[in-house]
Design a protein around this motif. Structure first.
Motif, short mmCIF file in Angstrom:
data_model
loop_
_atom_site.label_atom_id
_atom_site.label_comp_id
_atom_site.label_asym_id
_atom_site.label_seq_id
_atom_site.Cartn_x
_atom_site.Cartn_y
_atom_site.Cartn_z
N ALA A 243 -1.16 -5.78 0.09
CA ALA A 243 -2.34 -4.95 0.33
C ALA A 243 -2.75 -4.14 -0.89
CB ALA A 243 -2.08 -4.00 1.50
N LEU B 129 -0.70 0.15 7.57
CA LEU B 129 -1.90 -0.65 7.42
C LEU B 129 -2.72 -0.76 8.71
CD1 LEU B 129 -0.48 -3.60 5.27
CD2 LEU B 129 -1.89 -1.68 4.50
N ASN C 37 -9.54 -8.54 5.43
CA ASN C 37 -9.41 -7.41 4.51
C ASN C 37 -10.00 -6.14 5.12
OD1 ASN C 37 -8.53 -9.04 2.04
ND2 ASN C 37 -10.46 -10.04 2.58
N GLY D 189 -10.27 -3.25 3.37
CA GLY D 189 -10.96 -2.45 2.36
C GLY D 189 -12.44 -2.71 2.27
N ASN E 52 -4.16 -6.99 -3.65
CA ASN E 52 -5.21 -7.87 -3.14
C ASN E 52 -4.92 -9.35 -3.39
OD1 ASN E 52 -6.78 -5.60 -2.31
ND2 ASN E 52 -7.48 -5.37 -4.44
N SER F 133 0.81 -1.21 0.00
CA SER F 133 0.00 0.00 0.00
C SER F 133 0.85 1.26 0.00
CB SER F 133 -0.92 0.01 1.22
OG SER F 133 -0.17 0.18 2.41
N THR G 71 -7.78 -4.95 0.10
CA THR G 71 -6.78 -4.49 1.06
C THR G 71 -6.58 -5.49 2.19
OG1 THR G 71 -7.61 -2.25 0.63
CG2 THR G 71 -5.90 -2.48 2.30
#
Length: 362
Positions: free
Chosen positions: A90, A70, A132, A134, A93, A66, A117
């Motif tokens: 991340a 995180l 996850n 996200g 995916n 990312s 994510t």
């Protein structure tokens, strides 16, 4: 120093890495962390028998990170036989699988998942689960220990509950037949039992004893211990103890016990179940707790060690060393754990890139 001695010293310097490569017993432990950069990589570091540390390789995951924090614990995990290392990506995916060899890591597979994510993963037997951030979900795979490949578990995708629950960590219990997830924003401890196919079955949810439950670790008798950042309130962080029952429900045993520090986010326990340690980011400290016979928690030292904005920690399998990651000075520290839970500094390496996440030892 005469020329002969200079030549001998140079030869020793050049040959030392080769000798160490051929004699792995010269190393006590290897620590792995994840760069979480756009070109995501697993970074390896070795603790030598003399207490010094050295880089031991950088291994691209083939996926993307990312590039930012995180808010997680558990970005890396080892298989039960310790022959494979799993890493989250991340940004892309998916999950990367490495075979652990004597001379480093070999990337053997990448597996996509439907969630967004991934921030944490856990391994038990032939199952791997990811949580996850996200889309506030979990997803599972079947793992083939011969090939190193992951196969999606159909119908394993589950939503945690409300959107924006902010999951921080997922972990199997020690028997590998249930999952636990901490929700930072939802202030909940969520658990799932698994059916015979390894799919999530009944879901349970318990309000966290303290706000912002973050990292956790299982101890003995299916107890687990959770750090609670309390939203960054000044010296308001806490730690709580829970028990996971056979039906998947969770019971509070003790908490919320004050850490007397700010934002206790990461937590680990010793293999003997006697001590727990938290990494407290704004406070730049490590705290130590004693775990009682019935799971009760007692603060041993609010500042057992000073760290520059620590962002993860792990205990070696023999319970002798505590490793720390610190983003403040981009370092990895090693401490010897005393018989009474005290920490003695052993080594520090200050060449880590910014933003590393996850820490496992082998």
């Amino acid at each position: 120093m005469n020329n002969a001695l200079k030549k001998l010293a140079l030869a020793v310097t050049l040959l030392s890495p080769l000798v160490a490569e051929a004699r792995p017993e010269l190393y006590q432990e290897t620590a792995y962390t994840l760069s979480n950069t756009t070109a995501n990589s697993v970074l390896a570091f070795r603790l030598n028998a003399d207490g010094s540390m050295q880089p031991a390789g950088s291994y691209p995951t083939g996926g993307t990170g990312s590039g930012a924090g995180l808010g997680n614990q558990g970005a890396l995990a080892l298989s039960e036989n310790r022959h494979y290392l799993f890493a989250i990506n991340a940004g892309s995916n998916d999950v990367s699988v490495f075979r652990v060899r004597d001379n480093g890591l070999e990337l053997v597979h990448r597996a996509a998942e439907p969630g967004l994510t991934p921030v944490s993963l856990t391994v038990a037997h032939d199952r791997v689960y990811v949580v996850n951030a996200g889309d506030d979900s979990i997803f599972g795979y079947r793992f083939n220990a011969r090939s190193g490949r992951l196969y999606p578990l159909e119908q394993s995708y589950r939503k945690l509950g409300d959107d924006a629950s902010g999951p921080a960590q997922i972990s199997f219990d020690r028997d590998g037949d249930a999952l636990v997830v901490t929700e930072k924003a939802g202030n909940k401890i969520v658990s799932f039992t698994l059916d015979n196919s390894g799919l999530p079955d009944e879901k349970h949810s318990l309000a966290s004893a303290g706000n912002t439950p973050f990292g956790f670790a299982f101890g003995k008798r299916n107890r687990f211990f959770v750090s609670e950042a309390q939203g960054g309130a000044a010296n308001g962080a806490t730690v709580s103890a829970y028990r996971l029952h056979e039906d998947g429900s969770v019971q509070l045993l003790d908490g919320a016990v004050a850490v007397e520090q700010t934002a206790a986010c990461w937590l680990t326990t010793t293999p003997n179940g006697k001590f727990a340690f938290t990494a407290n980011t704004p406070a730049s400290s490590i705290s130590a707790f004693v775990i009682g016979r019935n799971g009760q928690l007692e603060l041993l030292q609010a500042r057992a060690a000073d760290e520059s904005r620590p962002n993860d920690l792990a205990v070696s399998d023999d319970g002798q060393h505590l490793y720390t990651l610190s983003n403040g000075d981009h370092s990895m520290g090693v401490y010897r754990i005393g018989a009474e839970g005290d920490l003695q500094a052993v080594s520090r390496l200050t060449t880590l890139p910014a933003g590393v996440t996850g820490l496992v030892l082998r």
